[in-house]
Write a protein that holds these residues in place. Structure first.
Motif, short mmCIF file in Angstrom:
data_model
loop_
_atom_site.label_atom_id
_atom_site.label_comp_id
_atom_site.label_asym_id
_atom_site.label_seq_id
_atom_site.Cartn_x
_atom_site.Cartn_y
_atom_site.Cartn_z
N LEU A 151 33.76 -63.86 -11.92
CA LEU A 151 34.53 -64.01 -10.68
C LEU A 151 33.80 -63.31 -9.54
N ARG A 152 33.77 -63.93 -8.37
CA ARG A 152 33.11 -63.32 -7.22
C ARG A 152 33.73 -61.96 -6.92
N ASN A 159 44.64 -62.60 -6.47
CA ASN A 159 44.53 -63.54 -5.35
C ASN A 159 44.01 -64.90 -5.81
N ALA A 160 43.09 -64.89 -6.75
CA ALA A 160 42.59 -66.16 -7.28
C ALA A 160 43.71 -66.95 -7.94
N LEU A 196 37.45 -73.76 -8.58
CA LEU A 196 36.83 -72.85 -9.55
C LEU A 196 35.38 -72.54 -9.19
N ARG A 197 34.68 -73.50 -8.61
CA ARG A 197 33.31 -73.22 -8.16
C ARG A 197 33.32 -72.19 -7.03
N LEU A 198 34.32 -72.26 -6.17
CA LEU A 198 34.43 -71.28 -5.09
C LEU A 198 34.80 -69.89 -5.62
N SER A 203 28.23 -68.52 -6.58
CA SER A 203 28.28 -69.97 -6.77
C SER A 203 27.37 -70.69 -5.79
N ALA A 204 27.16 -70.11 -4.60
CA ALA A 204 26.35 -70.80 -3.59
C ALA A 204 24.88 -70.85 -3.98
N SER A 205 24.44 -69.83 -4.73
CA SER A 205 23.01 -69.77 -5.08
C SER A 205 22.72 -70.27 -6.48
N SER A 206 23.73 -70.62 -7.22
CA SER A 206 23.51 -71.05 -8.61
C SER A 206 23.17 -72.52 -8.67
#
Length: 206
Positions: A151-152, A159-160, A196-198, A203-206
């Protein structure tokens, strides 16, 4: 002989629940009598009282037939080694599939749109109970995702969970208003995948 009698009693109970689904959906819960349900099932009112204490007891039994414990949905679809986020994705996907089935759609539409507060039936309390079950289950998986570093960092499991629950609830209510407008399974799966991607770390760099 005893087994046959038990099977017949269960068949009678199921037939009464089938009839209740139809009449509640058509007339609304408050305007439906046990006599009407018995007549729809081709039985007497005594048969209804043999299996159910009152209309509220019958209504809750009808809801119980479409209960979808999240762990059950996950167990049906996710492999044992699935990550927590993948388990959520597959569990939601299976839930969408079930909700599109006629029985599930009819019963949930009855609860949300055809059931008023009266006597010992409180539709808002029942909705809250079901929503809380979903929240609790999702939170368990999202806490596992955090513990596994999935999780980020700027997103708490709490919150998620609320974000995902809001998405699921809004989508479901929109779909129930007009089930022919879109496929719950198709668009629900897409929205959960995006969310879920967010949620994922980096996630932005994967």
């Amino acid at each position: 002989m005893a087994r046959r009698t038990k099977a017949e009693a269960e068949a009678t109970r199921e037939a009464l629940l089938d009839a209740a689904e139809e009449v509640f959906f058509e007339k609304g819960v408050a305007c439906t009598s046990l006599e009407q349900i018995a007549r729809q099932a081709g039985m007497t009112r005594g048969a209804v009282y043999w299996h159910f204490r009152n209309k509220a007891d019958l209504f809750r039994a009808m809801l119980d037939r479409v209960r979808m414990p999240f762990e059950e949905l996950v167990a049906e679809t996710a492999p044992s080694n699935a990550s927590p986020l993948e388990a959520i994705r597959l569990g939601c996907q299976q839930g969408f599939h079930r909700l599109e089935q006629p029985r599930h759609r009819r019963v949930h539409a009855t609860l949300l749109h055809r059931c008023e507060f009266f006597s010992d039936i409180d539709p808002r309390a029942l909705e809250s109970e079901m929503a809380s079950e979903c929240l609790d289950a999702l939170l368990i998986y999202l806490r596992k995702a955090r513990d596994q570093g999935l999780l980020r960092e700027d997103l708490s499991p709490e919150n998620a969970t609320r974000l995902l629950q809001a998405t699921l609830s809004g989508l479901f209510h929109d779909w129930l208003r007009d089930p022919e407008a879109f496929s719950l399974y198709k668009y629900g799966t897409q929205l959960v995948d995006i969310q879920l991607r967010l949620f994922e770390r980096d996630s932005a760099s994967s």
